[in-house]
Design an enzyme around this catalytic site. Structure first.
Site, mmCIF file in Angstrom:
data_model
loop_
_atom_site.group_PDB
_atom_site.id
_atom_site.type_symbol
_atom_site.label_atom_id
_atom_site.label_comp_id
_atom_site.label_asym_id
_atom_site.label_seq_id
_atom_site.Cartn_x
_atom_site.Cartn_y
_atom_site.Cartn_z
ATOM 1 N N LYS A 245 0.826 -1.209 0.000
ATOM 2 C CA LYS A 245 0.000 0.000 0.000
ATOM 3 C C LYS A 245 0.860 1.258 0.000
ATOM 4 O O LYS A 245 0.456 2.286 -0.533
ATOM 5 C CB LYS A 245 -0.929 -0.005 1.216
ATOM 6 C CG LYS A 245 -2.025 -1.060 1.140
ATOM 7 C CD LYS A 245 -2.928 -0.994 2.357
ATOM 8 C CE LYS A 245 -4.037 -2.037 2.259
ATOM 9 N NZ LYS A 245 -4.911 -2.019 3.458
ATOM 10 N N ARG A 246 2.033 1.187 0.589
ATOM 11 C CA ARG A 246 2.875 2.392 0.631
ATOM 12 C C ARG A 246 3.379 2.772 -0.753
ATOM 13 O O ARG A 246 3.819 3.894 -0.978
ATOM 14 C CB ARG A 246 4.050 2.191 1.596
ATOM 15 C CG ARG A 246 5.136 1.253 1.100
ATOM 16 C CD ARG A 246 6.308 1.200 2.069
ATOM 17 N NE ARG A 246 7.367 0.345 1.599
ATOM 18 C CZ ARG A 246 7.414 -0.959 1.750
ATOM 19 N NH1 ARG A 246 6.421 -1.581 2.362
ATOM 20 N NH2 ARG A 246 8.439 -1.673 1.295
#
Length: 504
Positions: A245-246
């Site tokens: 997700k980062r």
């Protein structure tokens, strides 16, 4: 060939899962085999029906159809237990009555004492219970886990991507195959299901390599055919670490909502870790089915490049017919809110028609363009758009009142010489008012005005572009005039003149 995609409904369909599904689907379609969809929902606490719906919806949007299923793994619970009992009866597994807390204490003590591997610790602790005692305690209802008895030796296979691979069985713990609550663990459920479904090829991510020797041992112990295995390189972020997700990793449905085309997404996913052997980048589904092979799957991780995806999507948009683009844009405009042309644009001046800055988008039934003008707009915006969401934002000046003018462009094109710009736009207004509203007469009128004044056409087009769209960039100025039509074009030029003269 019988291949399967087996997602866990503990989350949505993400890029890695979609790529795995696609590679299996391509192999099945190429070989005329079967693509089986199996939902591995044995983790009842984390599995969600909405995740199942999202996975099925994502595959359907991508055009990845399945021949069998969806089959739900939880429905095979009775068979999973029978397979565990078969291994117990054959002496290939044993009951483990050790409480988790006791095992963890013994493991920690062994590690602290520096005794090395603890792979056989569970077996040593279970050996203290005789076979007779084990049967008696089980018959009395005492909870126990079932552990697979890992044999000595090595477990090897020819990986369809990596070649020869092998593990020393001595490094593999006697792993649990049935929990004390009677539910199967991942490895047993997978092997049992693959055997029941006659799966011939298992193609999945590299993160499953450590499971493969355990599963091969289970296939062999159950007397089931061992499938061929191929492990795909992981998908990485730009920093070389596993995509997360980062890095902006999103569910597949987010790309659909953003206006990415399914064919473009499939093309992009296919090239994540696979090479066609040429420099080609735009490949149709038929091309992919014909040319895909595991021999050309790369062994190293593939970097997810969102910019490349959006570039590729733009190429697919550019290849669409005018009617297709217009239909897609109409559908997208139904979901576009009141956001401006882009988040960073500073606007000056009054809005058109009293709307003011921030005027909302009209709904799809309120677009003030006839079909021909709308199709012209969609066609003109297509080469400038990477997604249909982007195209919907670019369409705003043509389907909604202007909410002002780009401040930087106004300073450059208008404010350096307010009187001269106002006079120029009045000349444009006068010239256009009596011109037939068709491309050739409009071009002749504007270029003739530029020639009369001894300036380049750009000196006319740029101030006019800003007056018509509020933006420093747009499709060709004649397309803009034809999209907006005579009445609205002339009204916008007049409003721009008033703004230039009145704005302090």
């Amino acid at each position: 060939m019988r291949l399967r995609f087996a997602p866990s409904p503990t989350g949505y369909l993400h890029v890695g899962g979609a790529r795995t599904a696609l590679f299996n689907w391509l192999l099945a379609r190429q070989a005329g085999g079967a693509f089986v969809l199996r939902v591995e929902d044995t983790d009842r606490d984390r599995s969600r029906p909405e995740h199942v719906d999202a996975i099925l919806g994502g595959l359907s949007w991508l055009g990845i159809d399945w021949d069998e299923g969806p089959v739900f793994q939880a429905d095979g619970l009775a068979r999973h237990r029978r397979d565990a009992e078969q291994l117990l009866d054959a002496g290939r597994a044993y009951r483990d009555f050790t409480a988790r807390e006791d095992f963890e204490r013994a493991r920690d003590a062994a590690v602290a004492a520096g005794t090395g591997t603890v792979a056989r610790l569970a077996r040593e602790m279970a050996a203290a219970v005789s076979p007779e005692e084990s049967h008696r305690r089980a018959a009395a209802g005492e909870p126990f886990a079932v552990r697979f008895l890992v044999p000595p030796g090595t477990t090897e296979w020819h990986d369809l991507v990596h070649g020869r691979m092998g593990f020393d069985n001595g490094e593999i713990d006697d792993f649990v195959i049935l929990r004390s609550d009677g539910t199967p663990t991942y490895n047993l459920a997978v092997v049992s299901d693959d055997g029941a479904m006659a799966i011939t090829h298992v193609v999945r991510g590299d993160d499953h390599i450590s499971n493969t020797p355990k599963q091969i041992l289970l296939y062999e112990a159950l007397g089931a055919p061992v499938p061929s295995f191929g492990h795909l390189p992981l998908i990485l972020g730009p920093d070389g670490k596993r995509l997360s997700k980062r890095h902006g990793a999103r569910a597949i449905e987010a790309f659909e909502a953003e206006g990415v085309l399914p064919d473009a997404m499939v093309n992009f996913l296919a090239l994540l870790g696979w090479s066609p052997g040429t420099d080609e980048e735009l490949l149709s589904r038929d091309d992919l089915i014909e040319r895909f092979s595991l021999e050309r799957v790369l062994k190293k991780g593939a970097v997810f490049d969102a910019a490349k995806l959006f570039w590729m999507n733009g190429q697919y948009i550019a290849r669409m017919g005018a009617g297709e683009v217009a239909a897609m844009l109409r559908g997208m405009l139904g979901g576009v809110g009141g956001a401006g042309d882009d988040a960073g644009r500073a606007a000056v001046g009054p809005g058109e028609g009293g709307g003011g800055a921030g005027a909302g988008e009209p709904g799809p039934d309120a677009i003030p363009l006839d079909d021909a003008a709308f199709e012209r707009m969609a066609t003109a915006l297509a080469p400038r758009s990477r997604t249909f969401v982007e195209m919907a934002r670019l369409a705003r000046p043509y389907i909604a009142p202007l909410d002002g003018y780009d401040a930087k462009a106004a300073r450059k094109s208008w404010y350096r010489d307010r009187a001269g710009t106002a006079e120029l736009l009045r000349a444009v207004l006068d010239g256009l008012a009596s011109t037939a509203w068709e491309a050739e007469p409009l071009e002749a009128a504007l270029r003739g005005l530029a020639a009369e004044r001894g300036v380049g056409a750009g000196k006319i087009f740029q101030p006019l572009r800003l007056a018509l769209t509020g933006l420093p960039a747009s499709p060709g100025i004649f397309d803009v005039l034809l999209i907006l039509g005579r009445e609205r074009s002339l009204r916008r030029v007049g409003r721009a003149i008033a703004h230039i003269e009145d704005d302090p």
